[in-house]
Design a protein around this motif. Structure first.
Motif, PDB file in Angstrom:
ATOM      1  N   PHE A 193       3.648   0.841   2.904  1.00  0.00           N
ATOM      2  CA  PHE A 193       3.339  -0.092   3.735  1.00  0.00           C
ATOM      3  C   PHE A 193       3.262  -1.431   3.252  1.00  0.00           C
ATOM      4  O   PHE A 193       2.436  -1.470   2.151  1.00  0.00           O
ATOM      5  CB  PHE A 193       2.154   0.232   4.560  1.00  0.00           C
ATOM      6  CG  PHE A 193       2.363   1.240   5.807  1.00  0.00           C
ATOM      7  CD1 PHE A 193       1.890   2.342   5.488  1.00  0.00           C
ATOM      8  CD2 PHE A 193       2.981   0.980   6.891  1.00  0.00           C
ATOM      9  CE1 PHE A 193       1.854   3.592   6.154  1.00  0.00           C
ATOM     10  CE2 PHE A 193       3.055   2.062   7.652  1.00  0.00           C
ATOM     11  CZ  PHE A 193       2.735   3.218   7.378  1.00  0.00           C
ATOM     12  N   PHE A 237       0.603  -5.286   9.344  1.00  0.00           N
ATOM     13  CA  PHE A 237       1.291  -4.341   8.553  1.00  0.00           C
ATOM     14  C   PHE A 237       2.585  -4.479   9.170  1.00  0.00           C
ATOM     15  O   PHE A 237       2.825  -4.397  10.255  1.00  0.00           O
ATOM     16  CB  PHE A 237       0.692  -3.090   8.750  1.00  0.00           C
ATOM     17  CG  PHE A 237      -0.292  -2.816   7.799  1.00  0.00           C
ATOM     18  CD1 PHE A 237      -1.754  -3.393   8.357  1.00  0.00           C
ATOM     19  CD2 PHE A 237      -0.351  -2.290   6.477  1.00  0.00           C
ATOM     20  CE1 PHE A 237      -2.796  -3.161   7.504  1.00  0.00           C
ATOM     21  CE2 PHE A 237      -1.551  -2.265   5.947  1.00  0.00           C
ATOM     22  CZ  PHE A 237      -2.701  -2.655   6.071  1.00  0.00           C
ATOM     23  N   GLY A 238       3.668  -3.696   8.246  1.00  0.00           N
ATOM     24  CA  GLY A 238       5.007  -3.466   8.528  1.00  0.00           C
ATOM     25  C   GLY A 238       5.217  -2.133   9.156  1.00  0.00           C
ATOM     26  O   GLY A 238       4.077  -1.501   9.133  1.00  0.00           O
ATOM     27  N   PRO A 239       6.242  -1.766   9.581  1.00  0.00           N
ATOM     28  CA  PRO A 239       6.603  -0.287   9.886  1.00  0.00           C
ATOM     29  C   PRO A 239       6.367   0.739   9.065  1.00  0.00           C
ATOM     30  O   PRO A 239       6.512   1.853   9.224  1.00  0.00           O
ATOM     31  CB  PRO A 239       7.794  -0.453  10.637  1.00  0.00           C
ATOM     32  CG  PRO A 239       8.706  -1.532   9.853  1.00  0.00           C
ATOM     33  CD  PRO A 239       7.610  -2.436   9.678  1.00  0.00           C
ATOM     34  N   TYR A 244       0.956  -1.001  -0.138  1.00  0.00           N
ATOM     35  CA  TYR A 244       0.048   0.006   0.036  1.00  0.00           C
ATOM     36  C   TYR A 244       0.848   1.247   0.034  1.00  0.00           C
ATOM     37  O   TYR A 244       2.047   1.481   0.440  1.00  0.00           O
ATOM     38  CB  TYR A 244      -0.883   0.119   1.235  1.00  0.00           C
ATOM     39  CG  TYR A 244      -1.945  -0.958   1.368  1.00  0.00           C
ATOM     40  CD1 TYR A 244      -1.655  -2.398   1.925  1.00  0.00           C
ATOM     41  CD2 TYR A 244      -3.283  -0.758   0.812  1.00  0.00           C
ATOM     42  CE1 TYR A 244      -2.678  -3.289   2.123  1.00  0.00           C
ATOM     43  CE2 TYR A 244      -4.404  -1.819   1.083  1.00  0.00           C
ATOM     44  CZ  TYR A 244      -4.037  -2.842   1.515  1.00  0.00           C
ATOM     45  OH  TYR A 244      -4.806  -3.723   1.783  1.00  0.00           O
TER      46      TYR A 244
END
Lengths: 111, 112
Positions: free
Chosen positions: A90, A102-104, A35
């Motif tokens: 993301f 989600f990742g950071p 995203y």
């Protein structure tokens, strides 16, 4: 347990350059997503993959490509970056049609 | 086309009060909805989800209500705390797809 990791954390890039954002998950989820998040526009899906070896286009796929060679990795490539690709990116994963993790994020600036 | 949007961009709530965040969607084929919380500088974090065969689902201090007739869902947070201050997103996906559509987000501010 790391969950999802992204690299780099942030990057400043000259327009026209090629850039790959990396994403790795250790949860063995079948689905992965990329995203972009821009102010006032929420998160928009770029590409997704529902299993290793397959990918699909999201809302805003132009200018981006992805690959899914294995379950864990889902890199996003900008072949020739443009300023409109300045955003926070993301990566996420899910097991089936369930909640996404989600990742950071990666903050990308294209000058 | 598909869209999932939020009615209010910012919501200010007194600490201890209940918060209600609303979300509308346009695609009647959407059958799975998720609420996420995003704190500054971090990725979205799952709060609660609901499928279209349910009208209500409760979690710890949170409740999601789904009204399929008017294509509306809401997130209720009980006894709002300072740690609840964040941006909240709803997301929906049509049946059998991985194409989640996110709303633009509501910023929740908790006043001491």
């Amino acid at each position: 347990i790391a969950g999802i990791t992204q690299a780099p954390t942030s990057q400043i890039l000259a327009a026209g350059r090629r850039m790959t954002l990396r994403c790795t998950q250790d949860m063995r989820h079948n689905a992965m997503y990329w995203y972009r998040q821009d102010l006032g526009l929420g998160l928009r899906l770029i590409h997704y993959s529902n299993t290793a070896g397959t990918t699909g286009k999201g809302e805003v796929p132009d200018g981006y490509s992805v690959s899914r060679a294995n379950t864990d990795d889902f890199p996003l490539t900008l072949a020739s970056a443009v300023p409109s690709q300045t955003s926070v990116y993301f990566c996420a994963s899910s097991q089936g049609y369930n909640e996404q993790f989600f990742g950071p994020g990666t903050r990308l600036t294209v000058l | 086309g598909e869209s999932v949007g939020l009615h209010l961009p910012t919501l200010s709530v007194q600490e201890g009060d209940n918060s209600i965040i609303n979300c509308a969607y346009s695609n009647s084929a959407s059958d799975y909805f998720i609420w996420y919380k995003q704190e500054s500088g971090k990725g979205p974090q799952f709060i609660i989800d609901i499928r279209s065969n349910m009208d209500k689902r409760q979690g710890q201090r949170v409740t999601v209500l789904l009204n399929k007739t008017v294509k509306h869902l809401s997130l209720q947070i009980a006894a709002t705390q300072p740690g609840d201050s964040a941006v909240y997103f709803c997301a929906g996906s049509p049946s059998g797809t991985y194409k989640y559509i996110f709303g633009t987000g509501t910023r929740l501010k908790v006043l001491a």
